[in-house]
Design an enzyme around this catalytic site. Structure first.
Site, short mmCIF file in Angstrom:
data_model
loop_
_atom_site.label_atom_id
_atom_site.label_comp_id
_atom_site.label_asym_id
_atom_site.label_seq_id
_atom_site.Cartn_x
_atom_site.Cartn_y
_atom_site.Cartn_z
N SER A 102 0.79 -1.21 -0.14
CA SER A 102 0.09 0.20 -0.06
C SER A 102 0.70 1.25 0.00
O SER A 102 0.30 2.25 -0.06
CB SER A 102 -1.02 0.09 1.11
N TYR A 201 -10.73 1.53 5.69
CA TYR A 201 -9.73 1.31 4.54
C TYR A 201 -10.18 0.56 3.38
O TYR A 201 -10.60 -0.55 3.73
CB TYR A 201 -8.39 0.61 5.28
#
Length: 397
Positions: A102, A201
């Protein structure tokens, strides 16, 4: 890409299809070479603290190897611990490349914000404007979700990794996974909340952001990252690899741990398209530090777009983490905050950050999924400690 640590069921059965199994690394078997070039005079306390944290990552926390690169305006220092390969016991190369998971997201958000600065994308425009008909079904609606909400994880779009486990990915690790197919897996489920009313998220939001980049520019998100970030900054160890399962240059093997006490599973060779714009990139400690420094100091974005990126909202994390547009901030024990991101991708976990006064730090371990919560906590502690070297007495985790 954030791999779900608790979703490991089924990996035991994947040993023959996903890669080689190797015996679990034991603390006593792991060499701990001091490969540091040496911190400046007066920083010996910080040096010792960082060595302690890296040693803990590769012993008590169970990672085979770890790397930490620290950079400021006077130069860089690399520390490593443990091994890059549990079979050969080769040490971690100080110039290692690795999958950054990420930490891809700040690169993608930077490109989107560059397009905002060029008035080719509007942050508060609906996703539908750029991807008509894509975000639909089961209560998901691109007509009421904005580009900003995708980048800030406030869209409510379900995370594809809630519905695609590591076990499923590793059944066919070399398979190409199309971004639209991954999005459709997520959109087969209802949103987690109404757009703009919460924070959660979602890798799906960044897959959609990558699709927006392609629709607006006519080029892939990877091509735009190369044109707008990698080439201008001279990031020679950073790649958007597409379908290539190889990691160019020196690199550690990447491992997963299928269960407590189980042999490690070598997952180095994997098609990064499963991460895509949410987590498919490869980089190094030196390149990530250079990128983060350039980003927070306005080398990549105009002031208005950098302000938007750094306009954060709380995430509910007990450590004070707040999230902007592809960039998060966390408090430092020596005062102020740092800006950066974390990342997980099969085989690797990464964390990095930069301060506004010119310090950067990136840490990597070659174990994921199957790393402990202590592993993640010690990685964040290493970043904090590195960014505070010389600024105050070293704070313990």
């Amino acid at each position: 890409m954030i791999a779900r640590r608790g979703v490991l069921g089924g990996l035991f059965g994947l040993a023959t299809t996903a890669g080689a199994t190797v015996g679990p690394a034991k603390a006593a078997d792991v060499p701990w070479p001091d490969t540091a070039a040496g911190f400046r005079a007066g920083d010996t306390g910080g040096h010792a603290r960082l060595r302690e944290l890296l040693h803990r990552l590769t012993t008590a926390d169970g990672a085979p190897g770890a790397l930490l690169e620290v950079r400021d305006r006077r130069g860089s220092t690399v520390l490593t611990s443990g091994v890059a390969d549990v079979a050969s016991h080769a040490p971690v190369h100080p110039d290692s490349r690795f999958r950054i998971g990420s930490m891809t997201k700040p690169f993608v958000a930077t490109v989107v914000l560059r397009l905002v600065g060029e008035r080719r994308v509007v942050l508060d425009a609906p996703v539908e404007r750029y991807l008509p008909g894509v975000v639909r079904g089961h209560g998901n609606d691109g007509r009421v979700i904005t580009v900003r909400q995708l980048l800030q994880h406030t869209s409510g779009v379900p995370d594809v990794l809630d519905h695609l486990s590591p076990a499923e990915i590793l059944k066919d690790p070399l398979a190409h996974r199309d971004a639209r197919d991954l999005v459709d897996i997520a959109l087969a489920h209802p949103p987690t909340f109404e757009p703009g009313t919460g924070w959660r998220y979602s890798n799906t939001g960044y897959l959609l952001a990558g699709m927006i980049i392609e629709k607006v520019t006519g080029r892939s998100y990877g091509e735009e990252i190369r044109r707008r970030v990698i080439v201008p900054l001279g990031l020679h160890e950073t790649y958007v690899p597409g379908d290539d399962p190889a990691i160019p240059g020196p690199h550690p093997r990447g491992y997963a741990r299928p269960g407590e006490g189980a042999p490690l599973l070598d997952v180095t060779a994997i098609n990064p398209s499963v991460g895509g714009a949410g987590g498919g990139m490869i980089s190094s400690g030196s390149d990530l530090n250079r990128f983060l420094d350039a980003l927070v100091h306005g080398e990549l974005l105009r002031p208005a777009q950098l302000l938007e990126m750094m306009r954060t909202r709380p995430t509910g994390s007990p450590d004070g983490r707040a999230y902007g547009l592809g960039l998060e901030s966390r408090p430092l024990p020596c005062g102020d905050r740092y800006w950066g991101h974390t990342g997980d991708f099969p085989g690797f976990e990464t964390a990095g950050g930069a301060t506004l006064d010119g310090r950067q730090a990136t840490v990597m371990v070659n174990l994921d999924p199957g790393g402990s919560d202590a592993q993640s906590a010690d990685m964040r502690a290493a970043v904090r400690a590195a960014l505070c070297v010389g600024r105050c007495p070293q704070a313990r985790r």
